[in-house]
Design a protein around this motif. Sequence first.
Motif, mmCIF file in Angstrom:
data_model
loop_
_atom_site.group_PDB
_atom_site.id
_atom_site.type_symbol
_atom_site.label_atom_id
_atom_site.label_comp_id
_atom_site.label_asym_id
_atom_site.label_seq_id
_atom_site.Cartn_x
_atom_site.Cartn_y
_atom_site.Cartn_z
ATOM 1 N N LYS A 1 -0.454 1.242 8.894
ATOM 2 C CA LYS A 1 -0.410 -0.220 8.811
ATOM 3 C C LYS A 1 0.057 -0.736 7.454
ATOM 4 C CE LYS A 1 -3.758 -1.092 12.467
ATOM 5 N NZ LYS A 1 -4.973 -1.837 12.877
ATOM 6 N N CYS A 2 0.667 0.126 6.657
ATOM 7 C CA CYS A 2 1.204 -0.335 5.376
ATOM 8 C C CYS A 2 2.301 -1.365 5.633
ATOM 9 C CB CYS A 2 1.775 0.846 4.594
ATOM 10 S SG CYS A 2 0.529 2.002 3.987
ATOM 11 N N GLY A 3 2.231 -2.480 4.941
ATOM 12 C CA GLY A 3 3.203 -3.546 5.128
ATOM 13 C C GLY A 3 2.809 -4.517 6.210
ATOM 14 N N LYS A 4 2.129 -4.033 7.246
ATOM 15 C CA LYS A 4 1.677 -4.910 8.324
ATOM 16 C C LYS A 4 0.434 -5.689 7.882
ATOM 17 C CE LYS A 4 3.358 -1.650 11.810
ATOM 18 N NZ LYS A 4 2.963 -0.744 12.921
ATOM 19 N N ILE A 5 -0.438 -5.015 7.143
ATOM 20 C CA ILE A 5 -1.615 -5.653 6.566
ATOM 21 C C ILE A 5 -1.394 -5.727 5.060
ATOM 22 C CG2 ILE A 5 -4.101 -5.469 6.151
ATOM 23 C CD1 ILE A 5 -4.360 -4.075 8.836
ATOM 24 N N LYS A 6 -1.409 -6.901 4.517
ATOM 25 C CA LYS A 6 -1.131 -7.093 3.098
ATOM 26 C C LYS A 6 -2.364 -6.711 2.268
ATOM 27 C CE LYS A 6 2.835 -8.651 4.309
ATOM 28 N NZ LYS A 6 4.046 -7.791 4.150
ATOM 29 N N ALA A 7 -2.132 -6.039 1.139
ATOM 30 C CA ALA A 7 -3.235 -5.553 0.305
ATOM 31 C C ALA A 7 -3.011 -5.906 -1.162
ATOM 32 C CB ALA A 7 -3.383 -4.047 0.453
ATOM 33 N N VAL A 8 -4.054 -6.470 -1.775
ATOM 34 C CA VAL A 8 -3.999 -6.861 -3.189
ATOM 35 C C VAL A 8 -5.298 -6.419 -3.857
ATOM 36 C CG1 VAL A 8 -3.858 -8.786 -4.812
ATOM 37 C CG2 VAL A 8 -2.532 -8.852 -2.687
ATOM 38 N N GLY A 9 -5.199 -5.883 -5.064
ATOM 39 C CA GLY A 9 -6.397 -5.443 -5.773
ATOM 40 C C GLY A 9 -6.181 -5.400 -7.264
ATOM 41 N N PHE A 10 -7.129 -4.763 -7.952
ATOM 42 C CA PHE A 10 -7.130 -4.778 -9.411
ATOM 43 C C PHE A 10 -6.673 -3.471 -10.056
ATOM 44 C CE2 PHE A 10 -9.424 -8.569 -8.666
ATOM 45 C CZ PHE A 10 -9.295 -9.331 -9.819
ATOM 46 N N ASP A 11 -6.001 -3.633 -11.178
ATOM 47 C CA ASP A 11 -5.667 -2.591 -12.140
ATOM 48 C C ASP A 11 -4.463 -1.756 -11.731
ATOM 49 O OD1 ASP A 11 -7.844 -3.542 -13.592
ATOM 50 O OD2 ASP A 11 -9.202 -2.101 -12.673
ATOM 51 N N VAL A 12 -3.567 -1.599 -12.687
ATOM 52 C CA VAL A 12 -2.363 -0.812 -12.487
ATOM 53 C C VAL A 12 -2.658 0.621 -12.911
ATOM 54 C CG1 VAL A 12 0.095 -0.621 -12.976
ATOM 55 C CG2 VAL A 12 -0.976 -2.864 -12.883
ATOM 56 N N VAL A 13 -3.247 1.352 -11.981
ATOM 57 C CA VAL A 13 -3.604 2.755 -12.194
ATOM 58 C C VAL A 13 -2.726 3.607 -11.283
ATOM 59 C CG1 VAL A 13 -5.963 2.207 -12.893
ATOM 60 C CG2 VAL A 13 -5.464 2.609 -10.477
ATOM 61 N N PRO A 14 -2.654 4.924 -11.505
ATOM 62 C CA PRO A 14 -1.734 5.760 -10.725
ATOM 63 C C PRO A 14 -1.838 5.606 -9.212
ATOM 64 C CG PRO A 14 -2.567 7.001 -12.570
ATOM 65 C CD PRO A 14 -3.322 5.700 -12.575
ATOM 66 N N GLN A 15 -3.071 5.522 -8.691
ATOM 67 C CA GLN A 15 -3.206 5.401 -7.244
ATOM 68 C C GLN A 15 -2.659 4.074 -6.744
ATOM 69 O OE1 GLN A 15 -5.646 5.990 -9.464
ATOM 70 N NE2 GLN A 15 -7.209 7.353 -8.646
ATOM 71 N N GLY A 16 -2.891 3.001 -7.510
ATOM 72 C CA GLY A 16 -2.363 1.697 -7.126
ATOM 73 C C GLY A 16 -0.849 1.662 -7.199
ATOM 74 N N ILE A 17 -0.297 2.297 -8.228
ATOM 75 C CA ILE A 17 1.157 2.377 -8.367
ATOM 76 C C ILE A 17 1.758 3.150 -7.201
ATOM 77 C CG2 ILE A 17 3.018 3.339 -9.765
ATOM 78 C CD1 ILE A 17 1.201 2.815 -12.230
ATOM 79 N N ALA A 18 1.128 4.276 -6.857
ATOM 80 C CA ALA A 18 1.621 5.077 -5.733
ATOM 81 C C ALA A 18 1.559 4.273 -4.438
ATOM 82 C CB ALA A 18 0.795 6.358 -5.601
ATOM 83 N N GLY A 19 0.462 3.524 -4.256
ATOM 84 C CA GLY A 19 0.335 2.697 -3.067
ATOM 85 C C GLY A 19 1.401 1.625 -3.001
ATOM 86 N N MET A 20 1.714 1.035 -4.153
ATOM 87 C CA MET A 20 2.744 0.003 -4.194
ATOM 88 C C MET A 20 4.112 0.588 -3.890
ATOM 89 S SD MET A 20 3.566 -2.798 -7.198
ATOM 90 C CE MET A 20 2.225 -3.902 -6.686
ATOM 91 N N LYS A 21 4.432 1.727 -4.481
ATOM 92 C CA LYS A 21 5.721 2.366 -4.237
ATOM 93 C C LYS A 21 5.837 2.860 -2.803
ATOM 94 C CE LYS A 21 6.806 3.645 -8.997
ATOM 95 N NZ LYS A 21 7.093 4.747 -9.963
ATOM 96 N N GLY A 22 4.682 3.144 -2.172
ATOM 97 C CA GLY A 22 4.683 3.585 -0.788
ATOM 98 C C GLY A 22 4.647 2.445 0.213
ATOM 99 N N GLY A 23 4.674 1.210 -0.271
ATOM 100 C CA GLY A 23 4.702 0.063 0.610
ATOM 101 C C GLY A 23 3.352 -0.359 1.144
ATOM 102 N N CYS A 24 2.266 0.190 0.575
ATOM 103 C CA CYS A 24 0.916 -0.129 1.060
ATOM 104 C C CYS A 24 0.201 -1.174 0.213
ATOM 105 C CB CYS A 24 0.062 1.145 1.097
ATOM 106 S SG CYS A 24 0.695 2.438 2.181
ATOM 107 N N VAL A 25 0.747 -1.508 -0.943
ATOM 108 C CA VAL A 25 0.122 -2.462 -1.866
ATOM 109 C C VAL A 25 1.128 -3.555 -2.212
ATOM 110 C CG1 VAL A 25 -0.827 -2.769 -4.186
ATOM 111 C CG2 VAL A 25 -1.457 -0.757 -2.843
ATOM 112 N N ASP A 26 0.709 -4.804 -2.084
ATOM 113 C CA ASP A 26 1.609 -5.930 -2.290
ATOM 114 C C ASP A 26 1.506 -6.559 -3.673
ATOM 115 O OD1 ASP A 26 2.805 -6.515 0.591
ATOM 116 O OD2 ASP A 26 0.722 -5.899 0.809
ATOM 117 N N ALA A 27 0.347 -6.421 -4.322
ATOM 118 C CA ALA A 27 0.206 -6.947 -5.683
ATOM 119 C C ALA A 27 -0.975 -6.278 -6.369
ATOM 120 C CB ALA A 27 0.020 -8.461 -5.678
ATOM 121 N N LEU A 28 -0.850 -6.100 -7.672
ATOM 122 C CA LEU A 28 -1.908 -5.538 -8.509
ATOM 123 C C LEU A 28 -2.244 -6.565 -9.587
ATOM 124 C CD1 LEU A 28 -0.350 -1.987 -8.932
ATOM 125 C CD2 LEU A 28 -2.461 -2.480 -7.696
ATOM 126 N N ILE A 29 -3.516 -6.875 -9.726
ATOM 127 C CA ILE A 29 -3.951 -7.798 -10.766
ATOM 128 C C ILE A 29 -4.345 -6.965 -11.980
ATOM 129 C CG2 ILE A 29 -5.487 -9.698 -11.355
ATOM 130 C CD1 ILE A 29 -3.575 -10.206 -8.958
#
Length: 337
Positions: free
Chosen positions: A257-285
């Motif tokens: 469901k990456c891209g179908k369900i929008k996801a936003v959370g905190f901190d630009v850490v490796p897992q969040g970056i990987a999620g964003m590059k994989g299309g699973c994360v829409d914004a990082l605060i």
Amino acid sequence: MRKTVLGGICMLAAVALAGCSTGASSTVAAGGPAVSGAGQPAAAAASVATGSYVFLPKSLNNPYWVDARKGMEAEATKLGVKAQFLGPDTDDAGKQVAIFESILATKPAGIAISPNDPASVKDIIAEARAAGIPVIAWDGPVPGSQVQGYIGTDNVKAGESQAEALAKAMGGKGKVAVVIGSLSATNLNQRLTGLKTGLAKYPGISIVATEESGESIADAQGKAETILQAHPDLTGMAGIGGSDLPGIAGALKAAGKCGKIKAVGFDVVPQGIAGMKGGCVDALISQKPYGMTASALQILVDLNTKKSKLPADFNQDTGVVTVTPASLDSFQSSAPH
């Protein structure tokens, strides 16, 4: 309440999780390298150098704390003082208090605390202040305590920024689920308040579930998976604590469901970056942990050496930055290391 915005942009560095999961302490003396040691209470007391400034993070198992440590180390070298970073391996209020208690006998030059549970550290903060040790809160506030000020994110405003990013990604409508690290952490509850306030501006958006993760990525993913099963019509997810968004991203990826369900959370850490590059994360605060600790150490040194005083309501807001896939590369290239 007085609020001073920290000048400049102190960004998170992308660092490996393995680099901060050992439960080690870090000490920097003027012009010297970091020295690691055991993060357990007895070892903590034994390893605190005379005249050292001590930073007590919630834990050491999140890359967020690596940038906080780096900011402390850089400022310690700049100021020519000793500074140490001590904390439990994982978010554990009892262990954090034990470490705090263990260092008091060493008479540190100053202490900065980011509390797991604010209520648990009020008494030990009072002991430190009675002993003449400067104490400030950093990253997370300790309401009703004897801390001499707070340096960190205005978490209500940060939650509002998260709400705006999520609402934009969702097109201003849909159902949202929230995963929060701890309901006992003041800063996380403040973010949740800000998120709710921000989303309330969008009548087409409703929050349908809130689950607690215990600041564990694995538990955050498990809670997110449960939410996805219970709410098949979900269109957005918000991670409040640093471990929550990586868990959410893992659940979305597993469910396809990456891209179908929008996801936003905190901190630009490796897992969040990987999620964003994989299309699973829409914004990082992104908070500014590097700048938080650098500023906190400067203030502690002034309190200790110059015997300066802070206003009773001193609150230095270090601000946040919203990072999207379009701005990720420029954000990473400008981050201090």
